[in-house]
Design an enzyme around this catalytic site. Structure first.
Site, short mmCIF file in Angstrom:
data_model
loop_
_atom_site.label_atom_id
_atom_site.label_comp_id
_atom_site.label_asym_id
_atom_site.label_seq_id
_atom_site.Cartn_x
_atom_site.Cartn_y
_atom_site.Cartn_z
CG HIS A 165 -1.90 -1.18 1.17
ND1 HIS A 165 -2.08 -1.95 2.49
CD2 HIS A 165 -2.68 -1.78 0.16
CE1 HIS A 165 -3.05 -3.05 2.10
NE2 HIS A 165 -3.15 -2.85 0.84
CD GLU A 168 -0.62 0.66 4.25
OE1 GLU A 168 -1.81 0.73 4.29
OE2 GLU A 168 -0.01 -0.27 4.56
CG HIS A 258 0.85 -3.47 5.43
ND1 HIS A 258 0.10 -3.10 4.18
CD2 HIS A 258 1.59 -4.77 5.04
CE1 HIS A 258 0.07 -4.17 3.64
NE2 HIS A 258 1.00 -4.99 3.83
CD GLU A 334 -1.38 -3.15 9.27
OE1 GLU A 334 -1.09 -1.79 8.94
OE2 GLU A 334 -1.82 -3.74 8.43
ZN ZN Z 1 -1.58 -1.81 4.47
#
Ligand code: ZN
Length: 378
Positions: A165, A168, A258, A334
């Protein structure tokens, strides 16, 4: 007053320059519905205040991401600090108090394509690193894999991919810190692990989305972290090329880096919902998480995503696909866009420096988990 965004990862539309506040909107990722990443430059009179409003914030991909969010800002594009913002469920309002003739504003500290190329060039100058172009993206950019260590003699293989992504950016700040740690010849833990482990690192899984200023998709509007079951060269060459290489090479551990828009914590998500998730998966996961908590006060296990029910994992997600395919530890890390609320930084919030520090600390859980694998096989 002047606003521009025609640069690497730039994203903003000026809706009404004459209104107070100045009305802005975030551009949607090409051929998709996602948007939330913004990055623009504002030029004005030093000493003036410029009230700004992102009027389409409430319909962004993760509206809860705006709650308690503070905007990233920089005068020199090197030091990033935070500006308070207010979110009323529809628009994001903030005011720039201009101390220099121009300021850059972004959703998170940008990690530019030039910086990515610098990182690859720096890494491949080390004898222990091989940089390899797996193929090209839809916009014609290199998909680069770094192999660190000796694939012929290594006993263990660890994969790390980042920035599926593209908005990010904390994920690539993390990889930069990880590579610096791993290649630091005064770091004995790094030197030790490279004696029998090879690392396969893809610092940027989504070059096109990164440069285009996307939040979540590639040039064709594909959310790459939903492409792992059946990627194609037409729609998702980034995943196709890396996945082919993974299938050819195999691996003992898969780490996918991420950022999360909403949660102000660092946490991992595992693949507990994949078919065949077993005792081995669970044990490796617990060893990794316990060791990571010991290594870094920035990592915790209380806050995170709800667990998938057995057999109900979304198999198009990279971590689930890897955990199932290779029957071993696969984790999504994350990091926050906002801050780590257990150790907040009032000036910078969650920052590139903290990403790099967390990456440095991740070497310990990797070592502990591989050591357990060795022990279990004896
Ligand atoms: Zn992500």
């Amino acid at each position: 007053m002047h606003i521009s965004s025609a640069f690497d990862s730039g994203n903003i539309k000026v809706i009404d320059k004459k209104s107070t506040p100045v009305e802005l909107a975030i551009r949607i990722d090409n051929q998709s519905d996602f948007y939330q990443w913004f990055h623009f430059r504002l030029e004005g009179e030093v000493g003036n205040e410029y009230p700004l409003r992102i009027s389409n914030a409430g319909k962004a991909a993760y509206p809860e991401g705006w709650e308690n969010y503070r905007v990233c800002a920089s005068y020199d594009r090197h030091n990033w600090f935070r500006i308070d913002a207010e979110y009323d469920g529809k628009a994001l309002d903030f005011t720039v108090d201009l101390e220099q003739p121009s300021i850059y504003l972004a959703y998170f500290a940008p990690f530019s394509w030039e910086r990515h190329l610098d990182l690859i060039a720096w890494a491949q100058s080390d004898d222990r690193v091989q940089a390899e172009t797996l193929g090209l993206t839809l916009d014609g950019r290199d998909m680069t894999l770094l192999t660190i260590g000796n694939p012929d003699t290594a006993k263990r293989k660890v994969w790390m991919i980042a920035r599926q992504h593209p908005g990010e950016t904390m994920a690539e700040w993390f990889v930069e810190g990880f590579l610096e740690t791993l290649l630091d010849e005064s770091n004995s833990a790094a030197m030790r692990i490279l004696q029998d482990t090879v690392f396969y690192v893809v610092p940027n899984m989504n070059p096109d989305g990164s440069v285009r200023g996307h939040l979540r998709t590639n040039a064709a509007g594909a959310n790459l972290n939903r492409e792992w079951q059946s990627p194609s060269m037409e729609r998702s060459p980034e995943v196709y090329l890396v996945r082919e290489r993974m299938l050819a090479t195999g691996g003992d551990m898969f780490l996918d880096i991420h950022g999360d828009e909403a949660l102000p914590y660092n946490f991992v998500a595992a693949c507990e919902g994949v078919p065949g998730y077993d005792e081995k998966h669970a044990t490796l996961e617990n060893i990794f998480k316990d060791a990571f908590e010991k290594a870094s006060p920035d990592f915790q296990t209380e806050q995170g995503y709800p667990l998938d029910k057995p057999g109900e994992a979304n198999m198009t997600v990279g971590t689930n696909w890897c955990g199932h395919q290779f029957r071993t530890l696969a984790l999504t890390l994350e990091m926050p866009f906002k801050d780590n609320d257990t150790l907040p930084d009032p000036i910078e919030g969650w920052s590139p420096a903290r990403c790099r520090s967390l990456a440095r600390d991740m070497l310990f859980p990797i070592r502990e988990t591989l050591a357990y694998m060795d022990e279990a096989e004896k």
